[in-house]
Scaffold this motif. Structure first.
Motif, short mmCIF file in Angstrom:
data_model
loop_
_atom_site.label_atom_id
_atom_site.label_comp_id
_atom_site.label_asym_id
_atom_site.label_seq_id
_atom_site.Cartn_x
_atom_site.Cartn_y
_atom_site.Cartn_z
N ILE A 11 -22.07 2.86 6.64
CA ILE A 11 -22.16 1.38 7.40
C ILE A 11 -20.86 0.96 8.05
O ILE A 11 -19.69 1.46 7.81
CB ILE A 11 -22.20 0.21 6.01
CG1 ILE A 11 -23.43 0.66 5.05
CG2 ILE A 11 -22.11 -1.06 6.57
CD1 ILE A 11 -23.44 -0.15 4.06
N ALA A 12 -21.05 0.56 9.27
CA ALA A 12 -20.04 0.16 10.23
C ALA A 12 -19.80 -1.24 9.95
O ALA A 12 -20.19 -2.10 10.56
CB ALA A 12 -20.67 0.47 11.50
N TRP A 13 -18.78 -1.33 9.04
CA TRP A 13 -18.41 -2.82 8.69
C TRP A 13 -17.93 -3.63 9.42
O TRP A 13 -18.29 -4.85 9.57
CB TRP A 13 -17.68 -2.78 7.43
CG TRP A 13 -18.15 -2.14 6.01
CD1 TRP A 13 -17.91 -0.94 5.36
CD2 TRP A 13 -19.24 -2.99 5.40
NE1 TRP A 13 -18.94 -1.07 4.27
CE2 TRP A 13 -19.68 -2.06 4.23
CE3 TRP A 13 -19.71 -4.33 5.41
CZ2 TRP A 13 -20.67 -2.74 3.23
CZ3 TRP A 13 -20.80 -4.73 4.66
CH2 TRP A 13 -21.08 -3.81 3.42
N PHE A 70 -32.19 -12.84 17.48
CA PHE A 70 -30.60 -12.70 17.97
C PHE A 70 -30.33 -11.66 16.85
O PHE A 70 -29.63 -10.68 17.30
CB PHE A 70 -30.02 -13.91 17.31
CG PHE A 70 -28.47 -13.79 17.29
CD1 PHE A 70 -27.69 -13.50 18.59
CD2 PHE A 70 -27.86 -13.41 16.03
CE1 PHE A 70 -26.36 -13.46 18.50
CE2 PHE A 70 -26.59 -13.31 16.37
CZ PHE A 70 -25.73 -12.98 17.16
N ILE A 71 -30.93 -11.51 15.70
CA ILE A 71 -30.20 -10.50 14.61
C ILE A 71 -30.65 -9.07 15.18
O ILE A 71 -29.96 -8.01 15.29
CB ILE A 71 -30.68 -10.63 13.26
CG1 ILE A 71 -29.89 -11.94 12.84
CG2 ILE A 71 -30.33 -9.41 12.50
CD1 ILE A 71 -28.45 -11.89 12.43
N ARG A 72 -31.94 -8.96 15.46
CA ARG A 72 -32.59 -7.75 16.09
C ARG A 72 -31.82 -7.21 17.48
O ARG A 72 -31.48 -6.07 17.66
CB ARG A 72 -34.02 -7.94 16.46
CG ARG A 72 -34.78 -7.72 14.94
CD ARG A 72 -36.29 -7.96 15.67
NE ARG A 72 -37.32 -7.90 14.28
CZ ARG A 72 -38.59 -8.20 14.37
NH1 ARG A 72 -39.08 -8.46 15.53
NH2 ARG A 72 -38.80 -8.19 13.25
N GLU A 78 -24.66 -3.71 18.52
CA GLU A 78 -23.70 -3.29 17.20
C GLU A 78 -24.44 -2.65 16.24
O GLU A 78 -24.88 -3.38 15.25
CB GLU A 78 -23.07 -4.69 16.72
CG GLU A 78 -22.16 -5.23 17.88
CD GLU A 78 -20.85 -4.75 17.97
OE1 GLU A 78 -20.36 -3.85 17.12
OE2 GLU A 78 -20.20 -4.86 19.12
N PRO A 79 -24.68 -1.20 16.19
CA PRO A 79 -25.31 -0.49 14.99
C PRO A 79 -24.76 -0.92 13.76
O PRO A 79 -23.54 -0.82 13.85
CB PRO A 79 -25.50 0.84 15.56
CG PRO A 79 -25.05 0.82 16.92
CD PRO A 79 -24.33 -0.53 17.38
N PHE A 80 -25.59 -1.03 12.75
CA PHE A 80 -25.09 -1.31 11.48
C PHE A 80 -24.65 -0.02 10.65
O PHE A 80 -23.91 -0.14 9.80
CB PHE A 80 -25.93 -2.12 10.59
CG PHE A 80 -26.24 -3.46 11.01
CD1 PHE A 80 -25.58 -4.12 12.04
CD2 PHE A 80 -26.93 -4.26 10.37
CE1 PHE A 80 -25.51 -5.40 12.07
CE2 PHE A 80 -27.39 -5.52 10.61
CZ PHE A 80 -26.54 -6.22 11.38
N THR A 81 -25.02 1.20 11.23
CA THR A 81 -24.78 2.36 10.65
C THR A 81 -24.32 3.51 11.71
O THR A 81 -24.49 3.20 12.83
CB THR A 81 -25.93 2.94 9.76
OG1 THR A 81 -27.10 3.40 11.05
CG2 THR A 81 -26.39 2.15 8.83
N LYS A 82 -23.32 4.49 11.32
CA LYS A 82 -23.21 5.33 12.15
C LYS A 82 -23.04 6.59 11.35
O LYS A 82 -23.03 6.82 10.08
CB LYS A 82 -21.53 4.99 12.44
CG LYS A 82 -20.50 4.86 11.52
CD LYS A 82 -19.05 4.71 11.96
CE LYS A 82 -18.29 4.51 10.89
NZ LYS A 82 -17.23 3.94 11.26
#
Length: 84
Positions: A11-13, A70-72, A78-82
């Motif tokens: 998770i990319a906090w 907006f969230i999509r 800004e991807p939530f995972t890496k």
């Protein structure tokens, strides 16, 4: 035999916190405008309390659609995972 991939996602906090913070700010504006706009339009058109509540519910539903979009969009930027 193919071994399972060892690449894991983390998770990319910073990205998650940024998007959540922006969503809270924009959500407050969108939903506040929905309730105030419904009230103002009901007075303008003489719809009464029942009409104001219905109009606010319709504008609230539109606000949900705006926030979902907006969230999509924010999740794409800004991807939530890496990959870790």
């Amino acid at each position: 035999m193919n071994a399972p991939s060892s690449s894991s996602r983390q998770i990319a906090w910073p990205s998650v916190i940024t998007v959540i913070s922006a969503a809270i700010l924009i959500g407050a504006e969108v939903f506040g405008a929905a309730f105030a706009g419904g009230w103002a339009l009901a007075i303008l058109f003489g719809l009464g309390d029942q009409g104001a509540h219905i109009l606010q519910a319709v504008l609230f539903a539109l606000g949900v659609l705006v926030m979902t979009a907006f969230i999509r969009g924010a999740k794409r930027i800004e991807p939530f995972t890496k990959r870790g």
